[in-house]
Write a protein that holds these residues in place. Structure first.
Motif, PDB file in Angstrom:
ATOM      1  N   SER A   1       0.832  -1.194   0.000  1.00  0.00           N
ATOM      2  CA  SER A   1       0.000   0.000   0.000  1.00  0.00           C
ATOM      3  C   SER A   1       0.867   1.244   0.000  1.00  0.00           C
ATOM      4  O   SER A   1       1.972   1.261   0.544  1.00  0.00           O
ATOM      5  N   LYS A   2       0.351   2.307  -0.612  1.00  0.00           N
ATOM      6  CA  LYS A   2       1.068   3.587  -0.628  1.00  0.00           C
ATOM      7  C   LYS A   2       1.241   4.107   0.790  1.00  0.00           C
ATOM      8  O   LYS A   2       2.276   4.666   1.132  1.00  0.00           O
TER       9      LYS A   2
ATOM     10  N   PHE B   1       4.814   4.862   2.559  1.00  0.00           N
ATOM     11  CA  PHE B   1       5.044   6.194   3.131  1.00  0.00           C
ATOM     12  C   PHE B   1       5.481   6.081   4.591  1.00  0.00           C
ATOM     13  O   PHE B   1       6.463   6.692   5.003  1.00  0.00           O
ATOM     14  N   LEU B   2       4.766   5.281   5.363  1.00  0.00           N
ATOM     15  CA  LEU B   2       5.087   5.083   6.777  1.00  0.00           C
ATOM     16  C   LEU B   2       6.491   4.497   6.933  1.00  0.00           C
ATOM     17  O   LEU B   2       7.288   4.971   7.751  1.00  0.00           O
TER      18      LEU B   2
ATOM     19  N   GLN C   1       0.178  12.198   4.229  1.00  0.00           N
ATOM     20  CA  GLN C   1       0.018  11.654   2.886  1.00  0.00           C
ATOM     21  C   GLN C   1      -1.395  11.995   2.468  1.00  0.00           C
ATOM     22  O   GLN C   1      -2.360  11.631   3.135  1.00  0.00           O
ATOM     23  N   VAL C   2      -1.499  12.728   1.407  1.00  0.00           N
ATOM     24  CA  VAL C   2      -2.808  13.114   0.914  1.00  0.00           C
ATOM     25  C   VAL C   2      -3.143  12.198  -0.249  1.00  0.00           C
ATOM     26  O   VAL C   2      -2.442  12.184  -1.255  1.00  0.00           O
ATOM     27  N   ALA C   3      -4.198  11.439  -0.045  1.00  0.00           N
ATOM     28  CA  ALA C   3      -4.623  10.522  -1.102  1.00  0.00           C
ATOM     29  C   ALA C   3      -5.321  11.332  -2.194  1.00  0.00           C
ATOM     30  O   ALA C   3      -6.095  12.237  -1.915  1.00  0.00           O
ATOM     31  N   SER C   4      -5.010  11.022  -3.448  1.00  0.00           N
ATOM     32  CA  SER C   4      -5.688  11.720  -4.526  1.00  0.00           C
ATOM     33  C   SER C   4      -7.121  11.208  -4.616  1.00  0.00           C
ATOM     34  O   SER C   4      -7.399  10.044  -4.331  1.00  0.00           O
TER      35      SER C   4
END
Length: 162
Positions: free
Chosen positions: A4-5, A9-10, A156-159
């Protein structure tokens, strides 16, 4: 298996910051806890907060089944406010290096203020905020931009889905 993105990121943040003391607010199923624990050094400690006692119990089971020892983590089955008020007894003289906020977004700002009042953050603490599009998360972001702090804020901003 696709990673997962959010997990990638984490992982990047934990690898880059190399925290020793981590507070996770909102354990859910333990996914984030496992990702953090596998990257913590052996002297590191994860304190994870989950208000729902049944979810906290199941999350702790998942961490144990994943091979982590009780000395590496502690599950605090309290509200975030209650857990933060008890943190000094868990940390001693240590401060938090990383705080992951993944609980109720309307609690982000009150919890950050409580962490500050309790002197539980180091000057170089990193904050990871999940669900930043929610109103509560926006309040903490506004606070952080208007007040000078030494914290690093990662989000993290999900699109939007099309």
């Amino acid at each position: 298996m696709k990673r997962s993105k959010t997990g990638v990121f984490l992982d990047e943040v934990v690898r880059c910051e190399a925290p020793l003391r981590v507070l996770e607010l909102g354990m859910h199923c333990g996914y984030t806890s496992v990702r953090i624990l596998r990257l913590l050094p052996t002297c590191g400690k994860l304190l994870t907060v989950e208000m729902d006692p049944l979810t906290a119990e199941k999350g702790e089971e998942i961490l144990l089944v994943a091979g982590f020892k009780n000395s590496q983590f502690q599950v605090l089955p309290f509200s975030s406010a209650e857990a933060i008020s008890r943190l000094a007894s868990h940390l001693g003289e240590d401060r938090l290096d990383l705080v992951v906020m993944d609980h109720a977004p309307e609690q982000y700002l009150p919890d950050l203020l409580a962490l500050q009042r309790g002197n539980l953050l180091s000057k170089h603490s990193v904050l990871i905020l999940n669900r930043v599009v929610k109103a509560g998360a926006q309040a903490v972001l506004e606070y952080l931009t208007t007040k000078p702090h030494n914290y690093t804020v990662c989000q993290q901003v999900a699109s939007p889905r099309v």
